[in-house]
Design a protein around this motif. Sequence first.
Motif, PDB file in Angstrom:
ATOM      1  N   LYS A   9     -13.740  -2.120   7.915  1.00 38.25           N
ATOM      2  CA  LYS A   9     -13.533  -1.107   6.880  1.00 38.25           C
ATOM      3  C   LYS A   9     -14.527  -1.242   5.731  1.00 38.25           C
ATOM      4  N   CYS A  10     -15.021  -2.484   5.523  1.00 44.02           N
ATOM      5  CA  CYS A  10     -15.953  -2.734   4.410  1.00 44.02           C
ATOM      6  C   CYS A  10     -17.362  -2.253   4.742  1.00 44.02           C
ATOM      7  N   CYS A  65      -5.955 -11.459   3.973  1.00 45.38           N
ATOM      8  CA  CYS A  65      -6.325 -12.128   2.727  1.00 45.38           C
ATOM      9  C   CYS A  65      -5.864 -13.576   2.796  1.00 45.38           C
ATOM     10  N   LYS A  77     -10.759 -12.779  -0.449  1.00 45.69           N
ATOM     11  CA  LYS A  77     -11.042 -11.714   0.508  1.00 45.69           C
ATOM     12  C   LYS A  77     -11.579 -12.318   1.807  1.00 45.69           C
ATOM     13  N   GLU A  81     -11.060  -9.445   9.481  1.00 44.90           N
ATOM     14  CA  GLU A  81     -10.091  -8.351   9.376  1.00 44.90           C
ATOM     15  C   GLU A  81     -10.270  -7.294  10.456  1.00 44.90           C
ATOM     16  N   SER A  89      -3.028  -5.566  -3.976  1.00 46.24           N
ATOM     17  CA  SER A  89      -4.317  -5.734  -3.333  1.00 46.24           C
ATOM     18  C   SER A  89      -5.396  -5.636  -4.415  1.00 46.24           C
ATOM     19  N   GLU A 102      -6.869   1.968  -1.458  1.00 46.79           N
ATOM     20  CA  GLU A 102      -5.625   2.420  -0.834  1.00 46.79           C
ATOM     21  C   GLU A 102      -4.654   3.056  -1.841  1.00 46.79           C
ATOM     22  N   SER A 126      -6.303  -8.020  11.797  1.00 48.12           N
ATOM     23  CA  SER A 126      -5.351  -7.171  11.071  1.00 48.12           C
ATOM     24  C   SER A 126      -4.589  -6.324  12.086  1.00 48.12           C
ATOM     25  N   HIS A 178     -12.974 -10.867   5.110  1.00 53.97           N
ATOM     26  CA  HIS A 178     -14.349 -10.416   5.309  1.00 53.97           C
ATOM     27  C   HIS A 178     -15.312 -11.564   5.587  1.00 53.97           C
ATOM     28  N   ASN A 204      -2.148  -5.189   7.406  1.00 50.07           N
ATOM     29  CA  ASN A 204      -3.207  -4.185   7.530  1.00 50.07           C
ATOM     30  C   ASN A 204      -4.488  -4.673   6.846  1.00 50.07           C
ATOM     31  N   GLU A 205      -4.327  -5.602   5.906  1.00 49.13           N
ATOM     32  CA  GLU A 205      -5.462  -6.363   5.390  1.00 49.13           C
ATOM     33  C   GLU A 205      -5.297  -7.819   5.795  1.00 49.13           C
ATOM     34  N   ASN A 261       0.811  -1.219   0.000  1.00 47.08           N
ATOM     35  CA  ASN A 261       0.000   0.000   0.000  1.00 47.08           C
ATOM     36  C   ASN A 261       0.844   1.269   0.000  1.00 47.08           C
TER      37      ASN A 261
END
Lengths: 322, 322
Positions: B176-177, B142, B161, B184, B72, B86, B188, B164, B139-140, B13
């Motif tokens: 965040k989603c 996956c 993903k 996450e 990402s 990002e 994270s 999530h 930070n994510e 990122n």
Amino acid sequence: MIKTFAIGIDMGNTTTSIGIVDTQGNIISKSSVKTDYQHIAEYIDAIYNHLSVLIEQQGGIDYIKGIGISSSDGNYFTGCVEFAPEHTWSGNTPIAQILADKLQLPVTLTNGANAAAMGEMEYGIAQGMKDFILLSLDNEVCRGAVANGEIIYGHKIFSGKSGHINVHNDRGRICKCGRKDCLEAYCSTDGIITTTLELLISSKETSTLRNIPQNELTFENIYEASIQGDSLAKEVFRFTGDILGQLLSDLIAYSSPKAFILSGKVAKSNEFFMQAIQKSFEENLLQIYIGKTKILTSDIENSDAIILGTSLLAWNSKLVEA
Amino acid sequence: MIKTFAIGIDMGNTTTSIGIVDTQGNIISKSSVKTDYQHIAEYIDAIYNHLSVLIEQQGGIDYIKGIGISSSDGNYFTGCVEFAPEHTWSGNTPIAQILADKLQLPVTLTNGANAAAMGEMEYGIAQGMKDFILLSLDNEVCRGAVANGEIIYGHKIFSGKSGHINVHNDRGRICKCGRKDCLEAYCSTDGIITTTLELLISSKETSTLRNIPQNELTFENIYEASIQGDSLAKEVFRFTGDILGQLLSDLIAYSSPKAFILSGKVAKSNEFFMQAIQKSFEENLLQIYIGKTKILTSDIENSDAIILGTSLLAWNSKLVEA
């Protein structure tokens, strides 16, 4: 001699269905035997006797490529039925080898959901798909998953016991496996009966299901009542669909399939069940996945999908030779 | 001319790491540029300038097979970076084509977790494994999943993903989603900071973390405190490990991998985190799976695993030609 037929066998918990399948995926003859013999030898004899008749009708064993067979907890790699308490003769039984020796044909074993997924991919609703998940909703809940056009067998054994994924419902309902709140505790035929019994107690709603003694209530009763418009029975399917839809929204974040295919007795239920699944699925879905994955129901009889899928094992593989 | 090198690029990122990899999987030279340029053209120029130096050091472009790059939400099938908020220049950017045109080399795109899984399978802790799941915890969150020796890309885009997936914790923590209680949101680096802030309020425990202003608290602070024996920091990792272990026990019922491989900043944390994961994993596991699947941590620097994995894309594929 050109091999023109393959044999597919669906070993259900109570009934075993046997089919002779041609190279085009037509089940040209079928038979069935009971599964729950006390001894494995009796069971094998019964299959042998029925199959011999079917094989002779097609001109004899020389025309048969081989046998594919599915069983709950059938291990593709070892050809053994492992830890399947529903068979009295269970306990690491080398069913593929026993059948191969008896019938003098190569035999390959898998489990029912994997077989159904193969049948759907080759001949059914998943034709042309390379990434999909089949959920078999019956007295057990299992999955057959296909990625990159291949079944995910996983490491060693037991891939596909997705009925034992914990769902987002904290009722503390005990599953057959001894743990709490597994998918199977809600979305199997038994799970639906339990939900109905709970609802008959907690709700004041009138229902024709109140006329049936508790210990005689069947999935078929509840299904029939829901079709007749019984509000309580419909609520049972709404509740169940809500749980299943949420689970599917999680699975999509794992493997991003093109479709979920629901098969088995529970999936064949009714449109408000499907509506409830779809609603819950979309409500819980990560936004970027919306509209990307379909939820479909199989249009092949589950047992036929398994016969077709196991016959493909016979065409493609010869893991256990006679 | 025999191609003796491939290029792997890990588009993080904030920082993009670039490596030249030989046929044996040695990263023989590395460089890095920042990722967060305002315009894509500036970013591509920066990569070009750094890569040109590295390529010349190895004798020129004729020795280079191609480029693999991870981002990402990098879409393997289209070569586009899609919906990656990002990157300021994001929005369905055809990064593979742009790079291929600029560098006159074939370019293949994937996402970071898939690339790390490929790197681990070929050169790292997953060597010899055909079925495993890599979870990248940074930070994510996956996943890169391998079944039958192949990456599961899934249907179209966005496979992986898994950050999530909803976890079994009903705090209602917003992800965040925009949804609640995603993996996450807890596992994270940001999730761990949130857990720490919550615990600093709800607990009376003394902690060195109380000396750090809330808005300056970093994952590194918490990690360091836990290593120093700070009870509150250790409790943060226990809480996080408990959630992660339960999720792994569910994933095993889905695909039965040989191992889970944890990579990324959060995975490199500490032994009580791993103990908490293992404890929760075993407590929640279906009995028949016990002892079948290992939880491992990667021993390659995450960025190096991604460089190695993307370099494999360059060796194996040429989806986007210059």
